[in-house]
Motif scaffolding. Sequence first.
Motif: not given
Length: 211
Positions: A168-192
């Motif tokens: 664990r690097i970021i304490p619980e409750g702070y991470p952006a859960m959006l990133m493990v959802m489908p939209v997060g996959g599209f955003l990450t892939l686009g930036f990569l």
Amino acid sequence: MNIKKQLREGLLTKNPVLSQLLGLCSVLAVTTSLFNGIGMGLSVTIVLTCSNILISLLRKVIPSQIRIASYVVIIAAFVTIVDLCLQAFIPALSESMGVFIPLIVVNCILLGRAEAFASKNGVLASAIDGLCQGFGYTVALICMCVIREFLGNGTFGSGILNGGEGIRIIPEGYPAMLMVMPVGGFLTLGFLIAGFQWLQKRLNNKKEAAK
């Protein structure tokens, strides 16, 4: 056969995910943890290498009229072997990735390399091509996994490190859960992809300037 060229193509100029944009369904679906990314990457690499070798061995025997169907059958056979091995020896990975392991059969990367390379080259060159393309695919998956897991769960190495819980690097409750959802996959892939294209352009400019 040029191993350095094949490796460069697998990682950079013909990277299956970031350059050719192939096999994106599994890339977007399974890259929520490092465990899944490494597992999928190694599975595709094994199937790709083995199918390339067999297709290269049979390239002069398979009639051109049924070559695509033959390639699919060969790929499906190796996918079945990998799927059964995962179920037997790494059931947690098999359960985590679910239907996406059998769906390797219809992954464009494998059929594309079979048609474009293995059917036209020798066994050793085809094996190296499978390893290089699989390595490039795995690196792309790992990059997506690290980013999405870190930003979405606040951890690193989930499923592998610290008893499977990850570090664990970021304490619980702070991470952006959006990133493990489908939209997060599209955003990450686009930036990569954008970063990868920028890097390629910069390398090409340096190469031209050196000439």
